[in-house]
Design a protein around this motif. Structure first.
Motif, PDB file in Angstrom:
ATOM      1  N   UNK A   1      41.211  41.283  31.017  1.00 37.67           N
ATOM      2  CA  UNK A   1      41.522  40.723  29.699  1.00 37.67           C
ATOM      3  C   UNK A   1      41.835  39.230  29.760  1.00 37.67           C
ATOM      4  N   UNK A   2      41.934  38.673  30.953  1.00 33.66           N
ATOM      5  CA  UNK A   2      42.214  37.238  31.089  1.00 33.66           C
ATOM      6  C   UNK A   2      40.968  36.442  30.708  1.00 33.66           C
ATOM      7  N   UNK A   3      41.165  35.320  30.025  1.00 36.95           N
ATOM      8  CA  UNK A   3      40.006  34.550  29.574  1.00 36.95           C
ATOM      9  C   UNK A   3      39.297  33.811  30.707  1.00 36.95           C
ATOM     10  N   UNK A   4      39.904  33.712  31.884  1.00 38.93           N
ATOM     11  CA  UNK A   4      39.240  33.032  32.990  1.00 38.93           C
ATOM     12  C   UNK A   4      38.867  34.004  34.112  1.00 38.93           C
ATOM     13  N   UNK A   5      38.809  35.292  33.795  1.00 32.69           N
ATOM     14  CA  UNK A   5      38.277  36.303  34.700  1.00 32.69           C
ATOM     15  C   UNK A   5      37.269  37.109  33.905  1.00 32.69           C
ATOM     16  N   UNK A   6      36.031  37.128  34.356  1.00 30.10           N
ATOM     17  CA  UNK A   6      34.984  37.856  33.642  1.00 30.10           C
ATOM     18  C   UNK A   6      34.191  38.712  34.601  1.00 30.10           C
ATOM     19  N   UNK A   7      33.708  39.839  34.081  1.00 27.84           N
ATOM     20  CA  UNK A   7      32.820  40.731  34.816  1.00 27.84           C
ATOM     21  C   UNK A   7      31.441  40.659  34.199  1.00 27.84           C
ATOM     22  N   UNK A   8      30.434  40.654  35.071  1.00 27.88           N
ATOM     23  CA  UNK A   8      29.038  40.616  34.649  1.00 27.88           C
ATOM     24  C   UNK A   8      28.290  41.749  35.320  1.00 27.88           C
ATOM     25  N   UNK A   9      27.228  42.220  34.663  1.00 23.67           N
ATOM     26  CA  UNK A   9      26.381  43.253  35.255  1.00 23.67           C
ATOM     27  C   UNK A   9      25.529  42.582  36.334  1.00 23.67           C
ATOM     28  N   UNK A  10      25.947  42.744  37.581  1.00 20.51           N
ATOM     29  CA  UNK A  10      25.310  42.057  38.707  1.00 20.51           C
ATOM     30  C   UNK A  10      23.851  42.452  38.876  1.00 20.51           C
ATOM     31  N   UNK A  11      23.496  43.675  38.522  1.00 21.81           N
ATOM     32  CA  UNK A  11      22.125  44.157  38.705  1.00 21.81           C
ATOM     33  C   UNK A  11      21.124  43.429  37.801  1.00 21.81           C
ATOM     34  N   UNK A  12      21.592  42.797  36.753  1.00 20.53           N
ATOM     35  CA  UNK A  12      20.713  42.065  35.832  1.00 20.53           C
ATOM     36  C   UNK A  12      20.470  40.628  36.278  1.00 20.53           C
ATOM     37  N   UNK A  13      21.180  40.177  37.291  1.00 18.92           N
ATOM     38  CA  UNK A  13      21.044  38.796  37.759  1.00 18.92           C
ATOM     39  C   UNK A  13      19.914  38.745  38.779  1.00 18.92           C
ATOM     40  N   UNK A  14      18.826  38.082  38.398  1.00 17.76           N
ATOM     41  CA  UNK A  14      17.617  38.069  39.229  1.00 17.76           C
ATOM     42  C   UNK A  14      17.399  36.761  39.983  1.00 17.76           C
ATOM     43  N   UNK A  15      18.205  35.744  39.687  1.00 20.12           N
ATOM     44  CA  UNK A  15      18.093  34.475  40.414  1.00 20.12           C
ATOM     45  C   UNK A  15      19.508  33.942  40.636  1.00 20.12           C
ATOM     46  N   UNK A  16      19.617  32.816  41.311  1.00 23.32           N
ATOM     47  CA  UNK A  16      20.948  32.300  41.628  1.00 23.32           C
ATOM     48  C   UNK A  16      21.620  31.726  40.383  1.00 23.32           C
TER      49      UNK A  16
END
Length: 178
Positions: free
Chosen positions: A85-100
């Motif tokens: 819930x912190x505004x400077x900590x985020x989670x992303x779906x890593x499997x969707x990241x296809x490049x750097x």
């Protein structure tokens, strides 16, 4: 008296500030966003979406997240995990990241995915709609996949990078100010 205190809050001294300067500040209140004027001693008064902003040479513009630590980790997602819930900590779906990915400031052509159906919005339009002051826009830190902005740090993430039931791995990015 209010304007005098307003100027003192940033400048600490009223040296060389005259009645003409005060009149110009009053006129700035009713002007359009983005207008500004310079006061003696390196102080600048600007009209922003929120009102007036006073900056002096002693003010420092520290872009969000630049002076600090960036912690990045990847771990498996388990159903039921609580999103940060912190505004400077985020989670992303890593499997969707296809490049750097890279941290940078904005560039022409940057965009966000703003809906779950994939609708795009230019970063410029997003910042205008969020009423981010023009002078702050180039200072905001971005996490980018080429021109696809996946996180406007301190604001929002791209809708297509959110954690879903199909997520298998999480990219966690945490920024702490130094």
């Amino acid at each position: 008296a209010v304007i005098r205190e307003f100027v003192v809050s940033a400048k600490e001294s009223l040296k060389d500030v005259t009645a003409t300067h005060y009149e110009a500040i009053v006129a700035l209140i009713d002007s359009e966003t983005g207008k500004s004027l310079d006061l003696p001693g390196g102080t600048k008064v600007s009209k922003t979406y929120a009102g007036l902003l006073v900056k002096s040479d002693r003010s420092m513009d520290i872009p969000k997240g630049i002076n600090g630590h960036i912690n990045i980790s990847v771990f498996p997602y388990e159903k039921g995990m609580m999103l940060p819930t912190k505004s400077y900590t985020k989670w992303f779906d890593y499997d969707k990241i296809k490049c750097s990915v890279s941290f940078r400031n904005r560039l022409e052509g940057d965009y966000l995915i703003v809906t779950d159906t994939g609708s795009k919005k230019s970063l410029k339009d997003y910042m205008i709609n969020e009423k981010i002051p023009r002078e702050e826009r180039d200072k905001i830190l971005l996490l980018a996949l080429d021109n696809h902005i996946i996180w406007v740090v301190g604001w929002r993430i791209s809708a297509d990078m959110k954690i879903t039931e199909k997520t298998q791995n999480i990219l966690e990015v945490n920024i702490t100010k130094g």
